[in-house]
Design a protein around this motif. Sequence first.
Motif, PDB file in Angstrom:
ATOM      1  N   VAL A   1      55.178 -16.102  46.519  1.00 50.92           N
ATOM      2  CA  VAL A   1      54.524 -16.537  45.282  1.00 50.92           C
ATOM      3  C   VAL A   1      53.021 -16.720  45.506  1.00 50.92           C
ATOM      4  O   VAL A   1      52.199 -16.299  44.684  1.00 50.92           O
TER       5      VAL A   1
ATOM      6  N   ALA B   1      48.831 -12.853  36.768  1.00 49.91           N
ATOM      7  CA  ALA B   1      47.637 -13.604  37.166  1.00 49.91           C
ATOM      8  C   ALA B   1      46.373 -12.951  36.621  1.00 49.91           C
ATOM      9  O   ALA B   1      45.437 -13.629  36.188  1.00 49.91           O
TER      10      ALA B   1
ATOM     11  N   LEU C   1      53.735 -11.048  39.533  1.00 46.88           N
ATOM     12  CA  LEU C   1      52.815 -12.182  39.587  1.00 46.88           C
ATOM     13  C   LEU C   1      51.358 -11.733  39.601  1.00 46.88           C
ATOM     14  O   LEU C   1      50.498 -12.377  38.995  1.00 46.88           O
ATOM     15  N   SER C   2      51.068 -10.629  40.287  1.00 45.66           N
ATOM     16  CA  SER C   2      49.689 -10.135  40.332  1.00 45.66           C
ATOM     17  C   SER C   2      49.202  -9.734  38.947  1.00 45.66           C
ATOM     18  O   SER C   2      48.081 -10.075  38.547  1.00 45.66           O
TER      19      SER C   2
ATOM     20  N   ALA D   1      50.653 -14.455  43.321  1.00 46.21           N
ATOM     21  CA  ALA D   1      49.957 -15.175  42.257  1.00 46.21           C
ATOM     22  C   ALA D   1      48.495 -15.464  42.582  1.00 46.21           C
ATOM     23  O   ALA D   1      47.683 -15.640  41.665  1.00 46.21           O
TER      24      ALA D   1
END
Length: 309
Positions: free
Chosen positions: A221, A59, A55-56, A225
């Motif tokens: 999350v 993003a 997610l990082s 994120a």
Amino acid sequence: MAAPSLDAVETNAAARYATGLTLVGFGGIVLSGDIPLIRLSESGFYTVVLVRGALSSLAAVFLWWLARRLGRASGPLIAGRLGLFVTGLYAVATLTFLVAVYETKAANVVFILALNPIFAALLSWAIAGEKPSRATLLAIPATLFGVLLIIGAGLEAGHWIGDLAALATAFLIALALTLARRSRQDMRYASALAAIVPALIALPFVVTGGGIESEAVGWLVVNGAILMPLALICLAAGPMFVPSPVVSMGYLLETVLAPIWMWLIFLERPSNLSLLGGGVIIATLGIHAFVELKPKHRILGAGPKMTKR
């Protein structure tokens, strides 16, 4: 076309330094929420590595794409070969950090990672030709003393492989910050992008282990994120504005603030030495920022001088 006046140059430098300190401080504060959110999610280790890392990195790509759509992007996602190399340094640092966590005591890891500012100061001097200011040179041992107080008398010797891995992590992060500073290029997305490497390594363990292991995946999350990419992008952008030793001290804010959040959320009160050490680090960073910005604020407040007709 007339060259900019000395006052204009000094004022611009002061504004850039203030921007850099703001980014570093904000990034360090946001990063301190990482551990509490992981605890709230009640997730397995490989699940954390996979979800947070994937997610990082996603993003970071999205924020870069959005900035380009809005006409505010100042460069490519990865700034050439050097940008790719810096991203690789962050990725290897993440992997060595995981090795350190597994192979040695947590106290050893925290203490050795606190050498980051020293490495950054030496590398910045050797590679970028930036001699650390007196305030920075004095702040580095003071912050290390604060970390030592946090660890207290509980420092135990771990396995040498883990200790070397933690030492490598501190050095790699400092080297990445220094190279980014020297290049003067926009590498703000490098650290967040690098998180995809440990995520890919964790993927087969999650798949063979029965899938995502989490009681409250929503917190994970939010962490992956929003929190992590925001913190990593701010910290990675710091070298564009301030020397790498100053950026590296921002990472110490997590060491100070994370135990406080754990105390407030989970009622896990830090020891008296931890509170004292945290106070030393916060006070040192605050005084350092004040000393470094005082003459620059004077320039900003004075503004450009009027010339007599």
